[in-house]
Design an enzyme around this catalytic site. Structure first.
Site, PDB file in Angstrom:
ATOM      1  N   GLY A   7       0.404   8.843   2.600  1.00 15.90           N
ATOM      2  CA  GLY A   7       1.028  10.152   2.543  1.00 15.90           C
ATOM      3  C   GLY A   7       2.481  10.134   2.958  1.00 15.90           C
ATOM      4  O   GLY A   7       3.290  10.902   2.456  1.00 15.90           O
ATOM      5  N   GLY A  48       0.822  -1.203   0.000  1.00 16.14           N
ATOM      6  CA  GLY A  48       0.000   0.000   0.000  1.00 16.14           C
ATOM      7  C   GLY A  48       0.850   1.244   0.000  1.00 16.14           C
ATOM      8  O   GLY A  48       2.054   1.215   0.285  1.00 16.14           O
ATOM      9  N   LYS A  84       8.307  -0.237   5.627  1.00 17.09           N
ATOM     10  CA  LYS A  84       7.762   1.069   5.232  1.00 17.09           C
ATOM     11  C   LYS A  84       8.908   2.011   4.878  1.00 17.09           C
ATOM     12  O   LYS A  84       9.764   2.291   5.718  1.00 17.09           O
ATOM     13  CB  LYS A  84       6.928   1.665   6.364  1.00 17.09           C
ATOM     14  N   VAL A 112       4.468   0.985   1.749  1.00 19.60           N
ATOM     15  CA  VAL A 112       4.651  -0.192   2.593  1.00 19.60           C
ATOM     16  C   VAL A 112       4.813  -1.417   1.687  1.00 19.60           C
ATOM     17  O   VAL A 112       4.021  -1.623   0.763  1.00 19.60           O
ATOM     18  CB  VAL A 112       3.464  -0.400   3.553  1.00 19.60           C
ATOM     19  N   ASP A 138      -3.926   8.546  15.982  1.00 15.84           N
ATOM     20  CA  ASP A 138      -4.543   8.202  14.692  1.00 15.84           C
ATOM     21  C   ASP A 138      -5.257   6.852  14.786  1.00 15.84           C
ATOM     22  O   ASP A 138      -5.086   5.976  13.948  1.00 15.84           O
ATOM     23  CB  ASP A 138      -3.497   8.181  13.586  1.00 15.84           C
ATOM     24  N   LYS A 160      -8.136   4.365  14.293  1.00 14.95           N
ATOM     25  CA  LYS A 160      -9.228   4.228  13.328  1.00 14.95           C
ATOM     26  C   LYS A 160      -9.260   2.779  12.863  1.00 14.95           C
ATOM     27  O   LYS A 160      -8.305   2.015  13.089  1.00 14.95           O
ATOM     28  CB  LYS A 160      -9.017   5.166  12.141  1.00 14.95           C
TER      29      LYS A 160
END
Length: 853
Positions: free
Chosen positions: A127, A124, A146, A131, A240, A242
């Site tokens: 920003g 993926g 990453k 990765v 962060d 989520k």
């Protein structure tokens, strides 16, 4: 929002970049096809605005289909944009379960090769970077690698702050947190590797199911809350939280991921406040500095520098809201609109959206998402206790009490594992073979067949080594992986010493006349290891697979019920029987077994328990200490580099920057290690670093070079080689003249000759070593077995470190070698060499006590 038949003048279109996921808003968009450029990644894409669509509807696709692999794990052509939620970079897991996985894109290799890793595919883009799924070569394990985006890696201030925070996050170790393994730089690219979680995120689960039932949703969120509590107790805030950052593995374990935005208490600047994103008022800039708008607390929307652990409580409440209702708590077409609603608009209780959500659970979410941080739960521990009470995972006594049916199932699985017929047969065959080989070798030694006895021992050793490698390659046990990691971390000097030692061993075998016997024995041992592997080990693994799968299903059910991971593992250990360790290790790993053993055996209430392969533990502890020293040195070098670049970017001179960077790096490493070891309640804020100078002075460095491990390893090799050559020259090795004379005397029943040989050996009248072409004064020190014993002392010192230790061990080895030349007076039966050996050994062992492992 109502749709019109055609976009009017001034229509607003929200769309996500198909390359990086960056969100942008186009105003006054007219129907047609355009090629805008993304402000986040600076790449063009194809945008289609339909003629019959209203505000917020458009289709973004990659302009060149050949570059489809650069999208977020799949081609996004003809997928309508969703203006409700800010797209975030995909996590390091597979984007969907196998049955619904889209066609794999073409692999785009990274721009930089990372030493020690083999990149396999892209997982993926986001920003901050890309990765990849990679394999760590030293441990042969999959990791998520990453690589930081080039535009951020070029900013020294951002890199320094990010590296500090990632380094702090790497100190976290909890079953519900994705472990960060390594942080580094390769070809100018910054990277960090983390635990690879095969499975999917809770966001993927919601995309598939729409919404979850309350018990399942609370069970997942409860696991995440435990991981976040662990981070909060150590002074860290995620910022962060989520569904995209909550990963669900195949065993039902939830792990909190993507700690790139983690905030350390005392750090009053957001991670990106000094980076390129801070100056852009677009959505990516907001995410980099603050988090994801759809899950941000009101105070985080207003000022990210003022957030504390209660911001994570709010974000976790938003996540639970989404899991229960299938939609975010607040919608909007722009980031500013969404954040404004978080700050000022009342929340619709989830029970009004989904009728099956209980009112008491809805009240818990409302409290977690209170606008005022003071009205929320005071800490994540209180959230955990509240959710546990709602699920009913606690008994009246406060602990988990398993049902009789669960205990019976577990006991049956453990018994089937331990009593697998092939495993029992293998244990008996190996134990009988070892005992029989040792007995036969002793018998041959008694009758003077030294070479054959040595060959049998060599065959046994080769069998053990080959079995170790074959089983390690298949099962990747803890000893094999640690030894492999240790070997991969050796420098060229260490590898040269190891090669020289192997060559010396082969030379000694050749000089003793046992080389070919040993080689033949090695072939026999390898063949036996292959036979045991094929006919016993594989059968044992197959027979044990079903009990392990059954236990994994039971464990998955307990996790889904909200049971704490520590209690799950303690339940397995408590009811797996007397021989629980091998069974437990196959399920949860070696490190978890050691931690659980310490709890299980506390107080002696667990009854009699047997350890499994306890001989491994001292060896693994030693390797772990060596690896910890290596890791600290590597981390210190990395931190020094990034701090030096930051200081120079601020205008500090090179010499002063190097000095300050060295002091800061040492303090960060020291403080991080202290925080890792102390209890959570006693953990100090991780940013309160003590920058007292700790770098060694010139004298200490010079002494370290003179008594360091390289010098001691070289000395050990020289002493052992000299001892071997001296013994060969004087016919003292097995198979040499003295041995042949003794054997001939026994066969001829010549007691006089046998007594003469024994007397000569006891008097140790062997001449000093003489090497052709070398002055006698340079080899005369090799004149007794003491030389070899001194070499062994130096070899043992390689397990310790410290300048004083090295100095004392070298002095002790010198006494062992040359003590009998100092004029020491002795009385029978002691000789000068004996006194030198005792004095030198005492000095060396004092050195061992002063050293650190």
């Amino acid at each position: 929002m109502p749709r019109s038949s055609a976009p009017s003048e001034g229509a607003v279109v929200g769309v996500a970049c198909p390359h990086c996921g960056h969100r942008l808003t186009l105003r006054n968009a007219k129907p047609g096809r355009f090629r805008p450029k993304c402000p986040g990644c600076a790449r063009a894409f194809l945008l289609t605005v339909p003629t019959n669509a209203g505000d917020g509807c458009a289709v973004a696709e990659i302009a060149d289909p050949a570059t489809a692999a650069e999208a977020n794990g799949q081609t996004i052509a003809h997928r309508p944009a969703t203006p409700v939620q800010t797209p975030a970079p995909k996590s390091q897991i597979d984007p969907a379960p196998p049955q619904v996985r889209p066609q794999e894109p073409r692999f785009a290799p990274p721009r930089a090769s990372v030493p020690g890793y083999r990149v396999e595919k892209e997982l993926g883009r986001g920003g901050m970077g890309t990765v990849y799924l990679a394999r760590q070569l030293s441990l042969d394990r999959p990791v998520a690698l990453k690589l930081m985006a080039k535009r951020y890696a070029a900013d020294p201030k951002f890199v320094a702050r990010f590296t500090r925070e990632a380094f702090a996050a790497a100190r976290l170790s909890h079953p519900n947190i994705v472990q960060i393994h390594d942080i580094g730089e390769a070809d100018g690219a910054r990277f960090f590797s983390m635990e690879y979680v095969p499975g999917r995120s809770l966001s993927d689960l919601i995309a598939e199911r729409g919404k979850l039932d309350p018990e399942t949703a609370v069970g997942y969120v409860l696991q995440a809350a435990r991981g976040l509590r662990h981070a909060h107790d150590r002074g860290m805030v995620h910022r962060d939280v989520k569904p995209d950052n909550l990963l669900l593995d195949g065993q039902g374990l939830v792990k909190v991921a993507d700690l790139g935005l983690v905030k350390v208490h005392g750090d009053d600047t957001p991670a990106a406040s000094t980076g390129p994103a801070s100056s852009r008022p677009d959505l990516t800039g907001f995410r980099m500095a603050l988090g994801t708008p759809a899950y941000m607390s009101p105070e985080q929307c207003r000022d990210a520098t003022a957030v504390d652990h209660r911001a994570d409580i709010y974000s976790l409440g938003c996540t639970l809201y989404v899991l229960l209702t299938g939609r975010p708590p607040f919608d909007g077409t722009t980031a500013v609109e969404v954040m404004s609603k978080h700050a000022y608009e009342p929340l619709v209780p989830p029970e009004r959206i989904v009728a099956r959500v209980p009112a008491e659970l809805s009240s818990v979410i409302l409290r977690m998402m209170a606008k005022d941080a003071a009205e929320r739960f005071p800490d994540m521990g209180e959230v955990v206790r509240t959710l546990e009470d709602w699920l009913g995972v606690r008994s009246a006594a406060g602990g988990f009490v398993p049902r009789e049916e669960q205990i019976t199932r577990l006991e049956g699985f453990a018994h089937a594992f331990v009593t697998a017929p092939a495993a029992v047969l293998r244990g008996r065959v190996v134990a009988g073979g070892v005992v029989g080989t040792v007995a036969l070798a002793g018998l041959l030694l008694f009758f003077g067949k030294l070479v054959w006895a040595f060959a049998l021992v060599a065959a046994l050793a080769q069998f053990g080594l080959a079995s170790f490698v074959l089983n390690g390659l298949s099962a990747r046990g803890p000893v094999f992986t640690r030894v492999r990691q240790f070997a991969a971390g050796l420098g060229w000097a260490d590898r040269g010493i190891a090669a020289a030692g192997a060559g010396l061993f082969v030379l000694l075998l050749a000089m003793s006349g046992a080389f070919w016997h040993t080689a033949a024995a090695g072939v026999v041992g390898l063949g036996l290891a292959l036979a045991v592997r094929r006919w016993l080990d594989r059968r044992a693994e197959a027979q044990r697979a079903d009990p392990l799968r059954g236990t994994e299903r039971l464990v998955r059910q307990l996790r889904a019920q909200g049971l704490d991971e520590d209690e799950v593992r303690l339940f397995v250990a408590r009811f797996a029987g007397r021989y629980w360790e091998e069974f437990f290790e196959a399920l949860f790993g070696y490190e978890s077994k050691l931690l659980t053993r310490a709890v299980l055996l506390r107080g002696g209430s667990a009854g009699r328990r047997e350890k499994f392969a306890a001989w491994r533990e001292p060896l693994l502890a030693l390797i772990d200490r060596v690896e910890r020293v290596r890791r600290e040195a590597r981390d210190r070098r990395l931190l020094e580099a990034v701090e030096r670049e930051r200081l120079q970017a601020e205008g500090v001179g090179r010499a002063e920057a190097e000095r300050q960077a060295a002091v800061a790096a040492a303090a960060i490493v020291r403080e991080a290690e202290r925080v890792r070891r102390v209890a959570p309640a006693a953990a100090a804020p991780a940013a309160d670093f003590d920058f007292a100078p700790t770098s060694p002075n010139l004298f200490t460095r010079v002494v370290g070079c003179c008594v360091g491990p390289a010098v001691r390893a070289l000395g050990a090799a020289v002493l052992l080689a000299g001892c071997g050559l001296w013994a060969h020259q004087n016919g003292l090795l097995p198979g040499m003249e003295a041995g042949r004379r003794a054997v001939a005397a026994v066969e001829a029943q010549d007691l006089g000759t046998l007594h003469e040989v024994a007397s000569e050996a006891g008097k140790v009248v062997a001449a000093p070593l003489v090497v052709d072409g070398v002055p006698a004064g340079l080899t005369a020190w090799a004149d007794s077995w003491n030389v070899g014993l001194a070499g062994l002392l130096l070899l043992g010192s390689l397990c310790f470190r410290g300048n004083l230790m090295g100095l004392l061990v070298l002095a002790g080895a010198g006494l062992v070698v040359a003590g009998h030349h100092l004029g020491i007076q002795t009385v029978e039966p002691l000789r000068e060499s004996h006194v030198g050996l005792m004095l030198g050994s005492v000095v060396a062992f004092v050195g061992f006590r002063t050293g650190t492992r």
